[in-house]
Design an enzyme around this catalytic site. Structure first.
Site, PDB file in Angstrom:
ATOM      1  N   SER A 609       0.715  -1.078  -0.022  1.00  0.00           N
ATOM      2  CA  SER A 609       0.098   0.043   0.002  1.00  0.00           C
ATOM      3  C   SER A 609       0.722   1.313  -0.052  1.00  0.00           C
ATOM      4  O   SER A 609       1.692   1.521  -1.026  1.00  0.00           O
ATOM      5  CB  SER A 609      -0.969  -0.022   1.102  1.00  0.00           C
ATOM      6  OG  SER A 609      -2.050   0.895   1.098  1.00  0.00           O
ATOM      7  N   ASP A 683      -9.431  -4.502  -5.936  1.00  0.00           N
ATOM      8  CA  ASP A 683      -8.843  -3.742  -4.770  1.00  0.00           C
ATOM      9  C   ASP A 683      -9.856  -2.628  -4.517  1.00  0.00           C
ATOM     10  O   ASP A 683     -10.304  -1.723  -5.625  1.00  0.00           O
ATOM     11  CB  ASP A 683      -7.471  -2.884  -5.348  1.00  0.00           C
ATOM     12  CG  ASP A 683      -6.636  -2.421  -3.988  1.00  0.00           C
ATOM     13  OD1 ASP A 683      -7.432  -1.927  -3.088  1.00  0.00           O
ATOM     14  OD2 ASP A 683      -5.489  -2.267  -3.869  1.00  0.00           O
ATOM     15  N   HIS A 717      -7.575  -5.527  -1.299  1.00  0.00           N
ATOM     16  CA  HIS A 717      -6.407  -4.646  -1.023  1.00  0.00           C
ATOM     17  C   HIS A 717      -5.320  -5.577  -0.390  1.00  0.00           C
ATOM     18  O   HIS A 717      -4.223  -5.523  -0.352  1.00  0.00           O
ATOM     19  CB  HIS A 717      -6.654  -3.271  -0.114  1.00  0.00           C
ATOM     20  CG  HIS A 717      -5.746  -2.382  -0.073  1.00  0.00           C
ATOM     21  ND1 HIS A 717      -4.751  -2.074  -1.044  1.00  0.00           N
ATOM     22  CD2 HIS A 717      -5.105  -1.999   0.934  1.00  0.00           C
ATOM     23  CE1 HIS A 717      -3.891  -1.104  -0.627  1.00  0.00           C
ATOM     24  NE2 HIS A 717      -4.007  -1.132   0.797  1.00  0.00           N
TER      25      HIS A 717
END
Length: 796
Positions: A609, A683, A717
């Site tokens: 991330s 995501d 994610h």
């Protein structure tokens, strides 16, 4: 969705030991269990069950209950047609023998079909010229068909079901998002969302209705019906207009409390007070206005209830990092509120801890009051993490709420172990607790010993171990762990956790290949940024895709080196992002090289991330430090998140230079070191849309960079499927073997990628040799096992 495969129940004996395990039985073989919940009296468990059906699909969820005494489980509903709808809420006990359940309406048929011919063009309009700024949200509704599909799956029929078989539908079918019984079990707080929906904000901002019902389904009153909230400002601490944080007082039978903003929800508006806390009975007398409990000048952050003489109210403000705790007397208007703590949320060394809560007979949790012998003071227990320059040393303070005096009645062993207080275990009886009758559940771990739980008793402070969990990865039981401190060139103190393989000796074995895995953070002061967080004695937990798995490949792992991005005073931290990022990385690399544990030409960097964003920036702006990078689920072009990202709340048009300079996409032509990009195809995290990795890969490829893009089907994610996790491990292992251990970056030295066998069998054969300090190879020992063998099935 992850799941449990079984449930075991142990009786906690008076002597502090656990009785034999009673296994819950009766559910189908291969059952996938979720949402395990105790009944208020502790006599039953409730949980959902699903099983694999044809074509490897999971069935719909059914609600089951189990007797704690016998361990026997059975479906709650006799009918085979009643299924759980867990899209939002799922079920809740309203008393010892009755549950309120979200079910799929019996009238629900097949899902709506997408029309072959569209309804018409997709139209969004702002002809009213409203200013609406929103973050880059994912998984939004796109058209009328999506709206119908959302209604189809999210619509719930609420059902009251008792253990004796009674079933009663209450209320009409609707998109119910939460249901909360009052402490006296007489009322229900019911929240739902309804149309008009939005195509630019997620469902949490759809029109929201909050009602009070009786527990048998009778409508009492509507508390609010909030309109669609597309216009919440992007500034931090901005909130929705109207009533919010509506809850039951934990210390009262059926009293509601909530908060209303006085600044229109806009954090940039200066006003005093900013928030007001109100309270009101579930069924107020005609004409009875809500009572004002407290006025706040910062943003409301919650309440810890105790009784009419004591409650703690929290407020904070992100821009200044200020946080305050107020003491109020909810039942005494003549007692003025006073500030108990006023500090910086960044200053972990000054954190006084949080009040310990006790369970009430109603099943709620309130602040526990403690009595001392021949002392009329009002004492509470503050449970703190105990951050110090040597690391966290958790503590328990006996705190006089009136004088502010405190006595440290317990703290963790700091030499070898890391101990924490988990919960109070002496709250069976009503009334205040006496200090000499204190009983606590604690946890204890060390660098190499996994977490076990204990019962700690006063006044002797004797501890009884109640668990004996086996080591989850014995291959790495003797890994070496050290919390290290070093300094950035601007004087900021940095910390990191250095892990080394078992039996490694730098003086004999020489430097190792090294993997640095990190995630930047923003701070308002250098002092706060330099504070130590975490403990050197914490057990090394290894997740499914943890960097620590590469200890089995004889890597040195520098985990979580602090990368503070500091903006003091009126300075915005991100205006010097690249400069501070590179300085932090240089300091980390210099430290591991100087210690002789890392080979300077074999240091890889990685992150997930915002850590992936960091990785790409470091390969662009500090290529001299790293041989390759691994970037998972990142965002690389900040112009695609124009209304803020991470902790940046300025827009692209307010801080154009910062957005462009921070974007590694804009520096793709500078990236010459190998970079592995991994991303979930679905995501849903704001900002990190899958397109970020697609576009970045194309930019890199367009400049001849050595790069690889892996898109994981169906993943969000974070990654959940066993196949995805194993493939991420294989891709990462291959990358590190090829571009860190072997350090092959010359394209002419590589064989044809199209002919490469990328099966797991190839991975097995490729890994039959491991690097030594001299760059050669050695036979594989028992330690150098496949990374996949180190991933416990429970973590998958």
């Amino acid at each position: 969705m992850s799941f449990y495969t079984g449930i075991g129940i142990h009786q906690l004996k008076p002597d502090g030991t656990l009785g034999p395990e009673k296994e819950v039985h009766g559910f189908p073989e291969g059952a996938k269990i979720n949402f395990v919940t105790w009944s208020p009296d502790g006599q039953h468990l409730s949980f959902s069950v699903r099983v694999d059906e044809e074509e490897n699909n999971s069935s719909k969820l059914r609600l089951w209950v189990a007797s704690v005494e016998t361990g026997e489980a059975r479906p709650l509903f006799h009918s085979q047609d009643i299924y759980l709808n867990a899209v939002f809420d799922n079920f809740v006990w309203v008393n010892d023998s009755t549950l309120l359940v979200c079910t799929i309406p019996l009238s629900r048929k097949d899902p709506p079909k997408k029309p072959l011919v569209p309804f018409g063009p997709k139209i969004q309009s702002n002809e009213q010229e409203n200013i609406i700024q929103v973050r880059t949200f994912q998984d939004l509704l796109k058209d009328e068909y999506d709206e119908d599909l959302f209604d189809y799956y999210a619509t719930t029929q609420l059902v009251l079901a008792s253990l004796d078989g009674m079933v009663k539908e209450i209320g009409p079918p609707a998109v119910y998002t939460s249901m909360d019984p009052s402490p006296d079990h007489k009322y229900l707080l019911i929240s739902s969302i309804h149309r008009p929906y939005s195509f630019i904000v997620p469902c949490g901002r759809f029109p929201k209705k909050v009602d009070v019902w009786t527990t048998d389904g009778r409508f009492v009153r509507e508390l609010c019906d909030l309109p669609l909230a597309e216009d919440i400002p992007i500034a931090f601490n901005s909130v929705r207009k109207g009533m919010r944080s509506i809850n039951w007082r934990a210390d009262k039978p059926s009293t509601l409390y909530w908060v209303e903003t006085q600044d229109g929800g806009d954090a940039k508006v200066e006003v005093s007070p900013r928030d007001i806390v109100y309270a009101q009975p579930a069924e107020p007398v005609d004409g009875e206005d809500p009572e004002i409990l407290h006025r706040l000048d910062l943003r409301y952050g919650g309440i810890s209830w105790c009784d009419d003489s004591l409650a703690l109210v929290y407020e904070s403000w992100y821009k200044t990092r200020r946080t305050r705790t107020w003491v109020i007397s909810p039942g005494s208007k003549d007692v003025s509120p006073r500030i108990l703590f006023d500090r910086s949320s960044e200053d972990v060394y000054s954190d006084p801890g949080s009040p310990m809560l006790r369970r009430t007979p109603a099943g709620t949790y309130v602040v526990a009051k403690i009595k001392k012998e021949a002392d009329e003071g009002t004492y509470v227990l503050l449970n703190g993490s105990g951050a110090t320059p040597e690391g966290n040393i958790p503590f328990l303070d006996l705190f006089d709420i009136n004088t502010g005096n405190k006595e440290r009645i317990w703290k963790s062993d700091k030499d070898k172990y890391y101990e924490t207080v988990v919960a109070l275990m002496c709250d069976e009886k009503e009334g205040d607790m006496h200090i000499d009758q204190l009983k606590l559940l604690t946890s204890k771990e060390s660098k190499t010993e996994n977490t076990q739980y204990y019962i700690l008793r006063w006044p002797e402070k004797s501890a009884s171990q109640i668990t004996d969990f086996p080591h989850p990865y014995p291959q790495l039981a003797s890994l070496q762990k050290e919390m290290i401190r070093y300094q950035r060139k601007d004087g900021v103190q940095l910390t990191a956790t250095l892990y080394l393989p078992p039996n490694y000796d730098p003086s004999k074995d020489g430097p190792l290949p090294c993997l640095i895995w990190s995630y930047p953070g923003e701070f308002k002061s250098k002092d706060a940024a330099g504070q130590v967080r975490g403990s050197p004695n914490e057990f090394a937990g290894i997740g499914p895709t943890s960097a620590l798995l590469w200890l089995a490949r004889r890597f040195a792992i520098l985990s979580g080196p602090t990368i503070p991005i500091i903006g003091e005073g009126d300075e915005e931290a991100n205006d010097r992002y690249v400069e501070q990022l590179v300085a932090s990385a240089e300091a980390a690399v210099e430290e591991v090289v100087c210690r002789g544990v890392a080979h300077p030409n074999k240091i890889a960097v990685g992150g997930h991330s915002y850590g992936a964003f960091m990785t790409a920036n470091l390969l662009a702006h500090a290529p001299h430090l790293f041989c390759c990078g691994i970037a998972r689920s990142g965002a690389y072009n900040r112009t695609l998140t124009p209304f803020g990202f991470q902790n940046e709340d300025r827009t692209l048009w307010e801080a154009t230079t910062t957005y462009v300079e921070m974007s590694p996409f804009m520096s793709a032509n500078k990236i010459k070191k190998p970079i592995l990009l991994i991303h979930g195809e679905e995501d849903n995290n704001p900002g990190t849309l899958t397109m970020q990795s697609d576009r970045f890969f194309n930019a890199l490829k367009g400049h001849g960079a050595l790069c690889r893009l892996v898109i994981l089907p169906f993943e969000s994610h974070g990654y959940a499927a066993r196949e995805s996790i194993m493939h991420v491990l294989w891709e990462t292992d291959r990358w590190l073997q090829k571009y860190c251990i072997s350090n092959i970056t010359d394209p002419s030295a590589e064989h044809d990628e199209s002919k490469e066998n990328v099966s797991t069998e190839a991975a097995d054969s490729d890994s039959k040799a491991v690097a030594t300090s001299g760059g050669g190879s050695a036979e594989v020992s028992d330690l150098e096992i496949e990374a996949s063998q180190l991933v416990p099935r429970s973590l998958l």
